[in-house]
Design a protein around this motif. Structure first.
Motif, mmCIF file in Angstrom:
data_model
loop_
_atom_site.group_PDB
_atom_site.id
_atom_site.type_symbol
_atom_site.label_atom_id
_atom_site.label_comp_id
_atom_site.label_asym_id
_atom_site.label_seq_id
_atom_site.Cartn_x
_atom_site.Cartn_y
_atom_site.Cartn_z
ATOM 1 N N GLN A 19 0.853 -1.240 -0.159
ATOM 2 C CA GLN A 19 -0.015 -0.140 0.169
ATOM 3 C C GLN A 19 0.925 1.343 -0.009
ATOM 4 O OE1 GLN A 19 -3.871 -0.189 2.295
ATOM 5 N NE2 GLN A 19 -3.263 -2.189 2.975
ATOM 6 N N LEU A 20 0.445 2.288 0.388
ATOM 7 C CA LEU A 20 0.996 3.662 0.331
ATOM 8 C C LEU A 20 2.331 3.521 0.963
ATOM 9 C CD1 LEU A 20 -1.673 6.395 0.979
ATOM 10 C CD2 LEU A 20 -0.709 5.819 -1.162
ATOM 11 N N PRO A 21 3.441 3.808 0.232
ATOM 12 C CA PRO A 21 4.889 4.162 0.859
ATOM 13 C C PRO A 21 4.864 5.487 1.494
ATOM 14 C CG PRO A 21 4.767 4.889 -1.547
ATOM 15 C CD PRO A 21 3.383 4.353 -1.156
ATOM 16 N N PRO A 47 -7.019 10.297 -7.800
ATOM 17 C CA PRO A 47 -5.716 10.514 -7.450
ATOM 18 C C PRO A 47 -5.070 11.851 -7.425
ATOM 19 C CG PRO A 47 -5.826 8.821 -8.822
ATOM 20 C CD PRO A 47 -7.218 9.651 -8.758
ATOM 21 N N TYR A 48 -6.033 12.955 -7.878
ATOM 22 C CA TYR A 48 -5.552 14.341 -8.123
ATOM 23 C C TYR A 48 -6.360 15.140 -7.161
ATOM 24 C CZ TYR A 48 -2.867 12.557 -11.987
ATOM 25 O OH TYR A 48 -1.829 11.900 -12.894
ATOM 26 N N ASP A 64 -4.558 9.282 -0.757
ATOM 27 C CA ASP A 64 -3.808 9.328 0.604
ATOM 28 C C ASP A 64 -4.829 9.527 1.827
ATOM 29 O OD1 ASP A 64 -2.146 9.895 -1.474
ATOM 30 O OD2 ASP A 64 -0.517 10.192 -0.028
ATOM 31 N N GLY A 65 -5.792 10.371 1.441
ATOM 32 C CA GLY A 65 -6.640 10.758 2.501
ATOM 33 C C GLY A 65 -7.645 9.505 3.118
ATOM 34 N N ARG A 105 -0.387 2.999 -4.674
ATOM 35 C CA ARG A 105 -1.491 4.117 -4.311
ATOM 36 C C ARG A 105 -2.724 3.584 -4.830
ATOM 37 N NH1 ARG A 105 1.510 7.828 -4.051
ATOM 38 N NH2 ARG A 105 1.039 8.692 -2.175
ATOM 39 N N MET A 106 -2.623 3.259 -5.973
ATOM 40 C CA MET A 106 -4.022 2.475 -6.646
ATOM 41 C C MET A 106 -4.705 1.390 -5.785
ATOM 42 S SD MET A 106 -6.331 3.157 -8.725
ATOM 43 C CE MET A 106 -5.418 4.734 -9.224
#
Length: 642
Positions: free
Chosen positions: A395-397, A528-529, A561-562, A592-593
Motif C-alpha cells: 500500500q502507500l509508501p 488520485p488528483y 492518501d486521505g 497507491r492505486m
C-alpha cells in the motif's frame, strides 16, 4: 563494511530530503511580501480572535477566523506556526507567539500555545499567522542513524544487523492464549510474535484486521512484561491504536503535543494525567510562590541599603529553593504517571521524547510500519530489545519530497527491507472481512499472490442495486479530456467529474436514499488528483443532485492518501487522465492505486479512459480482469450522447 555503507547511504538520502524540504519552504516564504506568502499558502492574514480558553497544563488555546482560510493553504493539524501582530504593517518580536495547529477549516483555525498568559497585543493591531519549518523530526532521524553507525556491540548493534539482514533472527517456543475471536492466520501471527526473540512482522493486507492483531500481540506481550512501547508514523495512526488498546482496558499514556492528539483520547495524554495527579496542585503552588518571590525581589526601591539588599538576596534564594523543589516534584509526578502505564504510545519521532530519555522497553510495537521512513523507524528501535512491526508494503509508501532521494532508496522502508531480507519473521494475514470476492480479486492476484480469502458472510455481498459489486466504466472516445490547474499544476477532468456524480446519483436512486441512511452506509469518492477532488466537491455544492443531497452526510470526497486506512460501503474512483499521449503520471504508482481499489465494502465503481491507461501493464491487467469478470462497461451504454 557493507552495513556501514548502507547506513551512510541512508543518512545521505535523509540529508537530501531535508535540504529539498527546507528549500521548498524557503522558496515559498523567505523574502516574500505578506501578499506573496498568502498566495503560497504559508501565511494567513488578517485574522480575528474568536475565542480563547486555557487547557490543562497551562496551555493557551485560541480560535481565529478570517477570509483567508477559504483560500488554498498549508495550515493543517499538527503544523507549527508563529502568530504575529501587525501595527502599521510592522511586525515586532514582541508581537510573535509560537504554537501548534489543532484544527483548520474554511471558517476557523484553532491553535494551542505553550503559554499561560494572553499577550496584550492580541487586542491591538491586526493578527496573522506564519507557517514554520519544523526541523525537529529531521534532527531526531539524523541522530538515530548516527547512533546506529556508532553501535559496535550491544542490543542496538544486534537488532540493526538482524533487521537489515546481516545476521539471522532467533526464535524460541512460547505458549500463548490468544483471544478466541481471532482467526487462524491472526493466531499464527501472534505465535510468531511470541516466539521471536528479535523481530516479528505482521503483514496485514486491507481488511484483514492488522490493527486488531497488533492489539492482540500487545496483550500477549503484557502477560510477560509490565510495560511496552507502541508507535506509528502519524498521530492519527497512534490515536486509532490507543483507542483500540483502551477498549481492552489497557492503561495507556499518550505522549505528544495535545494539539496533535484527538480530543477523544485527550484524557490519556501525559499532560492531562500529570495535571490530574494528586500532587499537581502542590506543584502549581510551588511554581506560583517561586514566581512571587522573584517578582517582589526584582521590584525597584528608592531607598536601597544593606537591609534591603539582604532581603532581596533571601527572596532570590527562596525562589531558587522553591524552583528546585518544584522541579523535583514535577519529575516525581512524570515518573509516577509513566510507571503506572502498561503502554507508552507515541509517534516514531516522539519516541525520543525527553521523558523517555533513560527508559528502555522489552518490546516496541510499530503500526503502519510500511509508511514510516527508515530513519524514523529506527528511533523507537534504539530503545527496545525486540521489535514487532505491522503494515503492508503493498500500500502507500512514506511521503518523500525529494525525487532524487526517493528513487535512490529513501522510499524503501525498514519494514520492506526486513520482510524481503528476513522472510521467516513475517506472517501474512489471509482472511479479510471488508470486500466481496469481485472487489478483492484484482488486488489479490496482483499484490498478494492470490492468498487472500474473503470471509464467508461477505464473499458474495453486493449493494442490491441490480448490478455487480464492481464495475469499470470506460470513458474512451467520449471527449472527456484532462485539464491542468494553473496554480498547483494538478490534473482535473470536469466532464468525468460530472459523470462520476451522475452515476453515483443513479446508484443512490436505485438503492434508495432511505435505505442508505437507515443502514448508515458510507460513501467515498476518490481521485488520485487533488484538483479533481476540489472539482468534485465544487460540483457537489453547486449543482443539483437530489438523491446525493439526501445522503450528503454520508459522502466523503478525498484523495487516495486521505482514504488510507479507511473503508466505505460505496466507493467511486475518478482516474482523471485522458490524453492522446497515454501519459498517466503518478497513476503509475500502483501501490497507491491498490489503496483506492481496496476501500469498498459493497460497491466499487472505477471510471477512466482505457485508451490512456491501457498502455501501462498494471492497468492492462486491470482491464483484462474487468472483461473476464463481465464488469467492463462503455460510457456509450449510459445514453449520455443520445
Amino acid at each position: 563494511m557493507a552495513i556501514h555503507a548502507e547506513l551512510e547511504q541512508t543518512l545521505l538520502l535523509l540529508q537530501i530530503e531535508w535540504d529539498e524540504d527546507y528549500k521548498g519552504f524557503i522558496k515559498k516564504s523567505q523574502n516574500k511580501s505578506l501578499q506573496e506568502k498568502k498566495q503560497e499558502g504559508v501565511c494567513l492574514y488578517p485574522l480575528q480572535l474568536k475565542s480563547q480558553r486555557f487547557l490543562l497544563g497551562d496551555r493557551l488555546m485560541l480560535t481565529f477566523e478570517g477570509d483567508g482560510l477559504r483560500e488554498a493553504n498549508q495550515f493543517q493539524s499538527g503544523k507549527s506556526i508563529s502568530l504575529f501582530c501587525l501595527q502599521d504593517f510592522v511586525s515586532t518580536e514582541e508581537g510573535r507567539l509560537g504554537g501548534v495547529v489543532n484544527s483548520a477549516n474554511k471558517n476557523t483555525i484553532t491553535v494551542t500555545f505553550n503559554s499561560s498568559f494572553t499577550p496584550d497585543w492580541l487586542k491591538s493591531g491586526k493578527l496573522g499567522m506564519d507557517l514554520l519549518f519544523d526541523q525537529t523530526s529531521y534532527k531526531e532521524m539524523q541522530a538515530a542513524m548516527k547512533a546506529l553507525q556508532r553501535a559496535e556491540k550491544g542490543r542496538t548493534a544486534e537488532l540493526r544487523d538482524i533487521l537489515l539482514g546481516y545476521k539471522k533472527p532467533v526464535f524460541s517456543s512460547v505458549d500463548i492464549s490468544p483471544d478466541s475471536h481471532l482467526n487462524s492466520s491472526q493466531v499464527e501471527a501472534l505465535q510468531k510474535m511470541a516466539d521471536a526473540q528479535d523481530v516479528a512482522i505482521i503483514h496485514g493486507p486491507p481488511g484483514t484486521g492488522k490493527t486488531t492483531t497488533l492489539v492482540g500481540a500487545v496483550e500477549e506481550s503484557l502477560k510477560l512484561n509490565p510495560q511496552v512501547l507502541v508507535c506509528a508514523p502519524s498521530n492519527a495512526a497512534v490515536d486509532l491504536l490507543v483507542e483500540k488498546l483502551l477498549d481492552k482496558n489497557i492503561q495507556v499514556v499518550r505522549l505528544g503535543h495535545p494539539a496533535r492528539i484527538e480530543d477523544r483520547i485527550i484524557e490519556n495524554t501525559l499532560d492531562y494525567q500529570v495535571a490530574s495527579h494528586p500532587t499537581y496542585k502542590d506543584l502549581k503552588k510551588l511554581k506560583r510562590d517561586a514566581n512571587e518571590f522573584r517578582t517582589v525581589a526584582r521590584k525597584h526601591k528608592r531607598n536601597f541599603g544593606h537591609d534591603e539588599r539582604m532581603q532581596r538576596k533571601r527572596m532570590f534564594e527562596a525562589a531558587t529553593r522553591l524552583k528546585d523543589e518544584a522541579a523535583m516534584l514535577e519529575d516525581y509526578i512524570l515518573q509516577d504517571v509513566l510507571q503506572n502505564a502498561q503502554v507508552i504510545a507515541t509517534t516514531l519521532v516522539g519516541a525520543n521524547h525527553t521523558v523517555l530519555k533513560d527508559r528502555s522497553f522489552p518490546v516496541a510495537f510499530i503500526d503502519e510500519a510500511g509508511q514510516g521512513l527508515e530513519p524514523a523507524t529506527w528511533i523507537p528501535i534504539l530503545k527496545t530489545r525486540k521489535v514487532v512491526m505491522a503494515g503492508d508494503h503493498c500500500q502507500l509508501p512514506p511521503t518523500v519530497k525529494s525525487y532524487e532521494a526517493g528513487e535512490a532508496g529513501l522510499k524503501i522502508t525498514l519494514f520492506e527491507k526486513t520482510i524481503q531480507r528476513q522472510p521467516e519473521v513475517a506472517t501474512m494475514l489471509t482472511l479479510q472481512y471488508r470486500m466481496p470476492n469481485l472487489i478483492m480479486g484484482f488486488s489479490n492476484q496482483e499484490f498478494y499472490q492470490g492468498r487472500l480469502i474473503a470471509e464467508n458472510s461477505i464473499a458474495e455481498r453486493t449493494l442490491d442495486d441490480g448490478e455487480p459489486a464492481m464495475l469499470f466504466i470506460d470513458t474512451a472516445g467520449s471527449g472527456f479530456g484532462e485539464q491542468i490547474e494553473k496554480d498547483s499544476l494538478s490534473k482535473f477532468n470536469s466532464d468525468e467529474a460530472h459523470f462520476v456524480l451522475s452515476q453515483l446519483e443513479k446508484t443512490i436512486e436505485r438503492v434508495k436514499a432511505e435505505k442508505v441512511n437507515h443502514h448508515q452506509w458510507t460513501i467515498g469518492i476518490i481521485s488520485p488528483y487533488r484538483a479533481q477532488v476540489a472539482k468534485l466537491k465544487e460540483l457537489l455544492d453547486e449543482e443539483s443532485f437530489p438523491y446525493l443531497n439526501a445522503v450528503k452526510n454520508a459522502i466523503t470526497v478525498d484523495s487516495i492518501d486521505g482514504f488510507q486506512g479507511q473503508e466505505r460501503d460505496i466507493i467511486f474512483i475518478s482516474l482523471v487522465r485522458s490524453n492522446a499521449d497515454a501519459e498517466i503520471g503518478f497513476l503509475s504508482d500502483t501501490r497507491r492505486m491498490n489503496v483506492a481499489l481496496t476501500r469498498a465494502k459493497r460497491k466499487l465503481v472505477v471510471i477512466g479512459d482505457s485508451s490512456t491507461i491501457g498502455n501501462h501493464p498494471f492497468y492492462q491487467k486491470f482491464l483484462n480482469y474487468a472483461e473476464q469478470n463481465n464488469i467492463y462497461r462503455s460510457i456509450y451504454e449510459y445514453g449520455i450522447f443520445d
